[in-house]
Write an enzyme that holds these catalytic residues in place. Structure first.
Site, short mmCIF file in Angstrom:
data_model
loop_
_atom_site.label_atom_id
_atom_site.label_comp_id
_atom_site.label_asym_id
_atom_site.label_seq_id
_atom_site.Cartn_x
_atom_site.Cartn_y
_atom_site.Cartn_z
N GLY A 18 24.92 -36.82 -19.97
CA GLY A 18 24.89 -36.82 -21.44
C GLY A 18 25.79 -35.71 -21.96
N GLU A 36 21.54 -31.78 -14.17
CA GLU A 36 20.85 -32.01 -12.90
C GLU A 36 21.54 -33.09 -12.03
OE1 GLU A 36 17.25 -33.94 -13.88
OE2 GLU A 36 16.45 -33.85 -11.85
N THR A 64 23.52 -28.75 -20.64
CA THR A 64 22.57 -29.75 -21.12
C THR A 64 21.85 -29.20 -22.35
OG1 THR A 64 20.45 -30.85 -20.78
CG2 THR A 64 20.87 -29.01 -19.34
N ASP A 71 18.99 -29.95 -22.95
CA ASP A 71 17.57 -29.86 -22.57
C ASP A 71 17.17 -28.47 -22.05
OD1 ASP A 71 17.65 -32.56 -23.14
OD2 ASP A 71 17.75 -33.17 -21.03
N HIS A 112 20.51 -38.61 -31.15
CA HIS A 112 21.78 -38.06 -30.68
C HIS A 112 22.45 -37.12 -31.68
CE1 HIS A 112 21.12 -41.42 -27.92
NE2 HIS A 112 21.78 -40.68 -27.07
N THR A 113 21.91 -36.99 -32.89
CA THR A 113 22.48 -35.96 -33.78
C THR A 113 22.37 -34.58 -33.11
OG1 THR A 113 20.36 -35.66 -34.90
CG2 THR A 113 21.93 -37.12 -35.97
O1 F6P Z 1 19.72 -34.97 -21.03
C1 F6P Z 1 20.20 -34.98 -22.34
C2 F6P Z 1 19.55 -36.08 -23.13
O2 F6P Z 1 20.04 -36.01 -24.46
C3 F6P Z 1 18.02 -36.11 -23.12
O3 F6P Z 1 17.46 -35.14 -23.97
C4 F6P Z 1 17.76 -37.54 -23.51
O4 F6P Z 1 16.51 -37.98 -23.03
C5 F6P Z 1 18.87 -38.28 -22.85
O5 F6P Z 1 19.92 -37.35 -22.62
C6 F6P Z 1 19.40 -39.42 -23.67
O6 F6P Z 1 20.38 -40.06 -22.93
P1 F6P Z 1 21.33 -41.19 -23.50
O7 F6P Z 1 22.44 -40.50 -24.26
O8 F6P Z 1 21.85 -41.87 -22.30
O9 F6P Z 1 20.52 -42.05 -24.40
#
Ligand code: F6P
Length: 341
Positions: A10, A103, A125, A127, A271-272
């Site tokens: 991501g 990860e 990340t 996260d 995603h914002t």
């Molecule tokens: O790991 C980053 C993250 O934004 C997480 O917080 C979320 O669960 C995931 O990626 C969302 O992934 P995608 O962009 O594939 O929907």
């Protein structure tokens, strides 16, 4: 020397700052050729790359996303694994790779390194769940975005005497919820590390209304009720076996409305939290990681990752970085609990 850089998983704000630092220092100080592989591990599997010059990267420090593109390609389930990557690197005369990822991307980097590819990792990340580093870049920006949203939601919640449930990202770690909820003065913060009692949450929400304040509940996408399960958007898994989380906010808003009789709405920040300009903190951290990754490659210190310890950038084994997730400890959550209800 020819060095490749890639961004996997991501995206998050600050990726371009790493690419810029690697390119400017790699070319300017080391005299390397620097190339960017496109779309995560898809690039080294297919030979999709572009040369990077100082002119390409000068303007990208403040830009979110990644000029190289990203993907969740797993070379070991699609595309030919280490053997194919070694072939492509040899054909393109690339001597070493700098892999910027979380990860999953760093897990691949670790295996590639064990199997003969020269790789240095850089952690990213939103996260903030990588064990070997105090912080990952992207997290600070995500927390700022979520906090600003919470600040705005307070005012409209007050006007309409509503409860607002704010669902934030973070996967199985509650860091974004904890930090944005604390910074934004949330009435309740729910994280994956601590299953919640819906009766207790509803009690806190009720007590906020009784004191004439509209409650804001910040819930991490991976949080789950006692005896319940994570709420999934779809049952599908990505190439690394991760399910897509999301939906707990709406579930919670509906439950709270039913139990308290008050109007409750859910806001999913989605995603914002990953988009747009990185904060100054993330720009500096990402830039420092990029500079130190160049040094690690120059020293031939492959199989390592740059990490933040206090205010220092250090190198740690990639295996350590991916060994376990850094989740919110009970004592950190207890600090936030003081303000619930
Ligand atoms: O790991 C980053 C993250 O934004 C997480 O917080 C979320 O669960 C995931 O990626 C969302 O992934 P995608 O962009 O594939 O929907």
């Amino acid at each position: 020397m020819r060095v490749g850089v890639l961004t996997g998983g991501g995206d998050c704000p600050g990726l371009n700052a790493v690419i810029r630092a690697v390119t400017l220092k790699g070319i300017g100080e080391r005299g390397w050729d620097v190339v960017g592989f496109r779309n995560g591990w898809h690039g080294p599997l297919t030979g999709s790359l572009r040369p990077l010059s100082p002119d390409d990267v000068e303007p990208i420090l403040t830009r979110g996303g990644t000029i190289l593109g990203s993907s969740r390609t797993n070379p070991y389930t699609e595309g030919g694994g280490t053997e194919r990557i070694l072939e492509v690197l040899a054909a393109e005369h690339v001597d070493a790779l700098i892999a910027i990822g979380g990860e999953d991307t760093l897990g691949v980097a670790e295996r590639l390194c064990r199997e003969g590819v020269n790789v240095v990792g850089v952690p990213k990340t939103i996260d903030n769940d990588l064990g070997a580093t105090d912080y990952t870049f992207g997290f600070d920006t995500a927390v700022h975005i979520a906090t600003e949203a919470i600040d705005r939601l307070h005012t409209t919640a007050e006007s309409h005497h509503r409860a607002l449930v704010v669902e934030v990202m973070g996967r199985h770690a509650g860091w974004i919820a904890l930090h944005s909820g604390m910074a934004g003065g949330a009435s309740v913060i729910l994280v994956p590390e601590r299953p919640f009692s819906i009766e207790q949450v509803s009690g806190w929400v009720q007590s906020r209304f009784e004191r004439e304040y509209a409650p804001i509940v910040v819930v991490s996408e991976g949080a789950q009720p006692d005896g319940g399960a994570e709420v999934l958007q779809t049952g599908e898994k990505d190439a690394f076996g991760h399910v897509r989380l999301g939906g707990v906010g709406q579930w919670l808003a509906d439950e709270l409305a039913r139990r308290t009789g008050k109007e409750s709405r859910a806001v999913v920040l989605g995603h914002t939290q990953r988009g747009g300009t990185p904060t100054a903190y993330d720009r500096v951290l990402a830039t420092r990681f990029g500079l130190h990754a160049v040094d690690a490659v120059a020293d031939g210190d492959f199989g390592t990752m740059t990490a933040l310890r206090g205010t220092d950038i250090v190198r740690v084994p990639l295996a350590e970085a991916t060994a376990e997730l850094k989740t919110v400890p009970a004592e950190r959550y207890a600090e936030a609990e003081v303000f619930f209800g």
